[in-house]
Design a protein around this motif. Structure first.
Motif, PDB file in Angstrom:
ATOM      1  N   ASN A  32     -66.003  24.510  51.027  1.00 37.89           N
ATOM      2  CA  ASN A  32     -65.995  23.331  50.156  1.00 37.89           C
ATOM      3  C   ASN A  32     -67.299  23.228  49.376  1.00 37.89           C
ATOM      4  O   ASN A  32     -68.372  23.503  49.899  1.00 37.89           O
ATOM      5  CB  ASN A  32     -65.837  22.036  50.984  1.00 37.89           C
ATOM      6  CG  ASN A  32     -64.521  21.986  51.722  1.00 37.89           C
ATOM      7  OD1 ASN A  32     -64.471  21.628  52.893  1.00 37.89           O
ATOM      8  ND2 ASN A  32     -63.457  22.354  51.068  1.00 37.89           N
ATOM      9  N   VAL A  34     -68.628  24.941  46.896  1.00 39.02           N
ATOM     10  CA  VAL A  34     -69.414  26.101  46.449  1.00 39.02           C
ATOM     11  C   VAL A  34     -69.218  26.427  44.958  1.00 39.02           C
ATOM     12  O   VAL A  34     -69.989  27.181  44.377  1.00 39.02           O
ATOM     13  CB  VAL A  34     -69.112  27.375  47.282  1.00 39.02           C
ATOM     14  CG1 VAL A  34     -69.634  27.217  48.696  1.00 39.02           C
ATOM     15  CG2 VAL A  34     -67.632  27.696  47.260  1.00 39.02           C
ATOM     16  N   GLY A  35     -68.161  25.866  44.368  1.00 33.29           N
ATOM     17  CA  GLY A  35     -67.971  26.101  42.934  1.00 33.29           C
ATOM     18  C   GLY A  35     -66.690  26.830  42.570  1.00 33.29           C
ATOM     19  O   GLY A  35     -66.596  27.420  41.493  1.00 33.29           O
ATOM     20  N   LYS A  36     -65.686  26.770  43.433  1.00 35.17           N
ATOM     21  CA  LYS A  36     -64.408  27.436  43.140  1.00 35.17           C
ATOM     22  C   LYS A  36     -63.682  26.714  42.002  1.00 35.17           C
ATOM     23  O   LYS A  36     -63.275  27.323  41.018  1.00 35.17           O
ATOM     24  CB  LYS A  36     -63.503  27.446  44.383  1.00 35.17           C
ATOM     25  CG  LYS A  36     -64.101  28.142  45.590  1.00 35.17           C
ATOM     26  CD  LYS A  36     -63.138  28.153  46.763  1.00 35.17           C
ATOM     27  CE  LYS A  36     -62.763  26.772  47.273  1.00 35.17           C
ATOM     28  NZ  LYS A  36     -63.890  25.991  47.835  1.00 35.17           N
ATOM     29  N   THR A  37     -63.533  25.411  42.175  1.00 36.59           N
ATOM     30  CA  THR A  37     -62.828  24.636  41.149  1.00 36.59           C
ATOM     31  C   THR A  37     -63.562  24.712  39.812  1.00 36.59           C
ATOM     32  O   THR A  37     -62.931  24.739  38.747  1.00 36.59           O
ATOM     33  CB  THR A  37     -62.677  23.173  41.605  1.00 36.59           C
ATOM     34  OG1 THR A  37     -61.931  23.161  42.820  1.00 36.59           O
ATOM     35  CG2 THR A  37     -61.944  22.334  40.578  1.00 36.59           C
ATOM     36  N   ASN A  38     -64.883  24.789  39.867  1.00 38.66           N
ATOM     37  CA  ASN A  38     -65.664  24.853  38.626  1.00 38.66           C
ATOM     38  C   ASN A  38     -65.270  26.056  37.761  1.00 38.66           C
ATOM     39  O   ASN A  38     -65.268  25.978  36.534  1.00 38.66           O
ATOM     40  CB  ASN A  38     -67.165  24.909  38.935  1.00 38.66           C
ATOM     41  CG  ASN A  38     -67.658  23.608  39.561  1.00 38.66           C
ATOM     42  OD1 ASN A  38     -66.968  22.600  39.512  1.00 38.66           O
ATOM     43  ND2 ASN A  38     -68.847  23.634  40.152  1.00 38.66           N
ATOM     44  N   ARG A  53     -60.544  17.209  34.449  1.00 41.27           N
ATOM     45  CA  ARG A  53     -61.118  16.336  35.469  1.00 41.27           C
ATOM     46  C   ARG A  53     -61.656  15.067  34.821  1.00 41.27           C
ATOM     47  O   ARG A  53     -62.071  15.086  33.669  1.00 41.27           O
ATOM     48  CB  ARG A  53     -62.301  17.022  36.141  1.00 41.27           C
ATOM     49  CG  ARG A  53     -61.919  17.949  37.287  1.00 41.27           C
ATOM     50  CD  ARG A  53     -63.115  18.795  37.631  1.00 41.27           C
ATOM     51  NE  ARG A  53     -63.230  19.087  39.039  1.00 41.27           N
ATOM     52  CZ  ARG A  53     -64.183  19.879  39.537  1.00 41.27           C
ATOM     53  NH1 ARG A  53     -65.107  20.406  38.743  1.00 41.27           N
ATOM     54  NH2 ARG A  53     -64.237  20.124  40.829  1.00 41.27           N
ATOM     55  N   ARG A  62     -74.925  21.866  33.495  1.00 45.97           N
ATOM     56  CA  ARG A  62     -75.677  21.981  34.741  1.00 45.97           C
ATOM     57  C   ARG A  62     -76.804  20.954  34.761  1.00 45.97           C
ATOM     58  O   ARG A  62     -77.500  20.760  33.749  1.00 45.97           O
ATOM     59  CB  ARG A  62     -76.254  23.397  34.832  1.00 45.97           C
ATOM     60  CG  ARG A  62     -76.914  23.715  36.145  1.00 45.97           C
ATOM     61  CD  ARG A  62     -77.262  25.197  36.153  1.00 45.97           C
ATOM     62  NE  ARG A  62     -78.361  25.481  37.053  1.00 45.97           N
ATOM     63  CZ  ARG A  62     -78.224  25.717  38.359  1.00 45.97           C
ATOM     64  NH1 ARG A  62     -77.025  25.703  38.894  1.00 45.97           N
ATOM     65  NH2 ARG A  62     -79.275  25.971  39.114  1.00 45.97           N
TER      66      ARG A  62
HETATM   67  N1  ATP Z   1     -73.185  19.326  36.245  1.00 50.08           N
HETATM   68  C1  ATP Z   1     -73.411  19.920  37.412  1.00 50.08           C
HETATM   69  N2  ATP Z   1     -74.577  20.589  37.611  1.00 50.08           N
HETATM   70  C2  ATP Z   1     -74.798  21.208  38.798  1.00 50.08           C
HETATM   71  N3  ATP Z   1     -73.939  21.225  39.830  1.00 50.08           N
HETATM   72  C3  ATP Z   1     -72.784  20.554  39.671  1.00 50.08           C
HETATM   73  C4  ATP Z   1     -72.456  19.882  38.467  1.00 50.08           C
HETATM   74  N4  ATP Z   1     -71.241  19.315  38.586  1.00 50.08           N
HETATM   75  C5  ATP Z   1     -70.829  19.627  39.834  1.00 50.08           C
HETATM   76  N5  ATP Z   1     -71.744  20.354  40.477  1.00 50.08           N
HETATM   77  C6  ATP Z   1     -71.682  20.903  41.847  1.00 50.08           C
HETATM   78  O1  ATP Z   1     -70.567  21.750  41.964  1.00 50.08           O
HETATM   79  C7  ATP Z   1     -70.114  21.708  43.315  1.00 50.08           C
HETATM   80  C8  ATP Z   1     -68.629  21.447  43.372  1.00 50.08           C
HETATM   81  O2  ATP Z   1     -68.001  22.549  42.928  1.00 50.08           O
HETATM   82  P1  ATP Z   1     -66.428  22.679  43.044  1.00 50.08           P
HETATM   83  O3  ATP Z   1     -65.752  21.397  42.764  1.00 50.08           O
HETATM   84  O4  ATP Z   1     -66.080  23.846  42.214  1.00 50.08           O
HETATM   85  O5  ATP Z   1     -66.281  23.007  44.589  1.00 50.08           O
HETATM   86  P2  ATP Z   1     -65.094  23.777  45.327  1.00 50.08           P
HETATM   87  O6  ATP Z   1     -65.587  25.108  45.747  1.00 50.08           O
HETATM   88  O7  ATP Z   1     -63.887  23.733  44.517  1.00 50.08           O
HETATM   89  O8  ATP Z   1     -64.958  22.879  46.640  1.00 50.08           O
HETATM   90  P3  ATP Z   1     -63.644  22.333  47.414  1.00 50.08           P
HETATM   91  O9  ATP Z   1     -63.211  23.435  48.333  1.00 50.08           O
HETATM   92  O10 ATP Z   1     -64.164  21.178  48.163  1.00 50.08           O
HETATM   93  O11 ATP Z   1     -62.629  21.958  46.404  1.00 50.08           O
HETATM   94  C9  ATP Z   1     -70.819  20.577  44.000  1.00 50.08           C
HETATM   95  O12 ATP Z   1     -71.750  21.116  44.863  1.00 50.08           O
HETATM   96  C10 ATP Z   1     -71.444  19.807  42.865  1.00 50.08           C
HETATM   97  O13 ATP Z   1     -72.640  19.204  43.221  1.00 50.08           O
END
Ligand code: ATP
Ligand code: MG
Length: 372
Positions: A32, A34-38, A53, A62
């Motif tokens: 959770n 780590v940035g997958k959804t990003n 979103r 960032r």
């Molecule tokens: N503008 C930003 N600048 C830096 N970091 C950011 C920014 N927006 C979001 N984040 C970081 O990105 C991370 C969330 O990434 P993401 O939603 O991709 O997670 P994920 O891997 O999909 O997690 P999950 O399994 O919970 O869905 C968080 O740690 C958040 O703090």
């Protein structure tokens, strides 16, 4: 359509990320946060110029940086294009082959995506406006005319609402101008009703087959529910039905100071074996039905644009039992490109992962790995 390369600079938690994607299935695994959804979001922004979103463009940059950049190489048949989006404070630039495109409408068709996210359960359980937004997003991707006409409709609607208020507060009896606005609005509405009806009918024709593939049970239907009674989805019939409402409820509209009938009040529902899924279906069934809806849109994209969209599936496995996970993976065609995120692939059959590119995501870093 496939994204061959995706490059991020100061996008969300990525300072710099250069990805080479497989033309088939790409799975991003990681814990959770780590940035997958990003990553998936970046692909969607590249396609739609804005995020699905909640929040605003600035959230994509960032923390502490001034500018985020997403670049992608997109292949459609033999044509290759380099797309780029730069997001800055109060400003956004979209580029195709390094040339800036001024109008978003001229850019949108370059990359089509079908997105599924955990929030999409709201398509079934949330308010009608969520379903209308979905229809607008999807139909605007497949038809520039729809995008144009729904924008015009919204402008006219605003003007008509304002004018209804003016008529009421100033006690004006002459409704000549209102009638002109009404007629213009009706014409736009007719187009929107027709498109939405046709679109939902097409999805409705496919949704149950897909649902059955994933769940082994069938009986899912989509029901289009405009707030006027339309006998047949033909221009004259729609026009008549809408005019009738405006005529009959003129006083009511005056009192409310708003337009009470039209596609801005549309809705649709999912039913399963004749019952409303919003009320009766389990979470897993709801999720499977919404996923089936999304997968059913692929065919329509292919039909309209002559090319498959890129599938973006965020966290698709949660809430599904193991059998459904495996069936779903098997069902998602390997012929179309997909980007999938998940926290793990535990107990997923090796066969389902054949020909799949797997990426391990750790904080702000992505590594392609061998099959697990
Ligand atoms: N503008 C930003 N600048 C830096 N970091 C950011 C920014 N927006 C979001 N984040 C970081 O990105 C991370 C969330 O990434 P993401 O939603 O991709 O997670 P994920 O891997 O999909 O997690 P999950 O399994 O919970 O869905 C968080 O740690 C958040 O703090
Ligand atoms: Mg996520």
């Amino acid at each position: 359509m496939i994204i061959t390369k995706l490059n991020l600079t100061n996008f969300r938690n990525y300072q710099k990320l250069n990805l080479e994607l497989s033309p088939n299935m790409n799975i991003f695994i990681g814990e959770n946060g780590v940035g997958k959804t990003n990553i998936l979001e970046a692909a969607s922004v590249l396609a739609l110029t804005k995020s699905y979103r909640i929040g605003n463009d600035m959230d994509l940059i960032r923390f502490t940086k001034q500018k985020a950049k997403i670049k992608g190489s997109v292949k459609k048949g033999r044509t290759k294009k380099d797309l780029a989006i730069e997001i800055m404070d109060k400003q956004k630039k979209v580029l195709v082959n390094n040339k800036q495109i001024k109008r978003i409408a001229d850019y949108i068709a370059n990359l089509n995506v079908v997105i599924f996210t955990p929030n999409d359960l709201e398509i079934m359980t949330g308010s009608p406006s969520i379903r209308r937004n979905l229809l607008n997003m999807e139909l605007s991707q497949i038809s520039l005319e729809y995008l144009k006409i729904s924008n015009e409709y919204n402008k006219l609607l605003k003007t008509r609402n304002e004018y209804l208020k003016i008529l009421f507060t100033n006690n004006i009896a002459d409704k000549t101008y209102l009638d002109i606005l009404t007629e213009k609005l009706v014409e736009k509405a007719v187009f929107i009703y027709k498109m939405r009806h046709l679109y939902l009918e097409k999805i409705g024709n496919n949704i149950d087959v897909i649902f059955k593939n994933i769940t082994d049970s069938s009986g899912v239907e989509l029901l289009y529910k405009p707030n006027i009674e339309i006998e047949a989805y033909e221009e004259d019939a729609i026009r008549r039905a809408l005019r009738h409402k405006f005529h009959k409820y003129y006083k009511k509209e005056l009192a409310y100071g708003m337009t009470l009938y039209g596609p801005h009040r549309d809705d649709f529902t999912f039913s399963y074996k004749g019952k409303d899924m919003k009320v009766y279906a389990s979470q897993g069934q709801q999720k499977s039905a919404v996923l089936s809806y999304k997968l059913a849109t692929i065919k329509i994209f292919e039909e309209y644009s002559g090319s498959s969209p890129v599938l973006l599936l965020d966290d698709i496995f949660s809430e599904l039992d193991l059998k459904k996970k495996n069936k779903l993976l098997k069902f998602i065609s390997k012929d179309i490109q997909s980007i999938i995120t998940t926290t793990d692939l535990k107990n997923i059959s090796k066969k389902a992962l054949d020909n799949v590119a797997i990426f391990q995501v750790s904080n702000g870093n992505v590594e392609r790995c061998e099959k697990k």
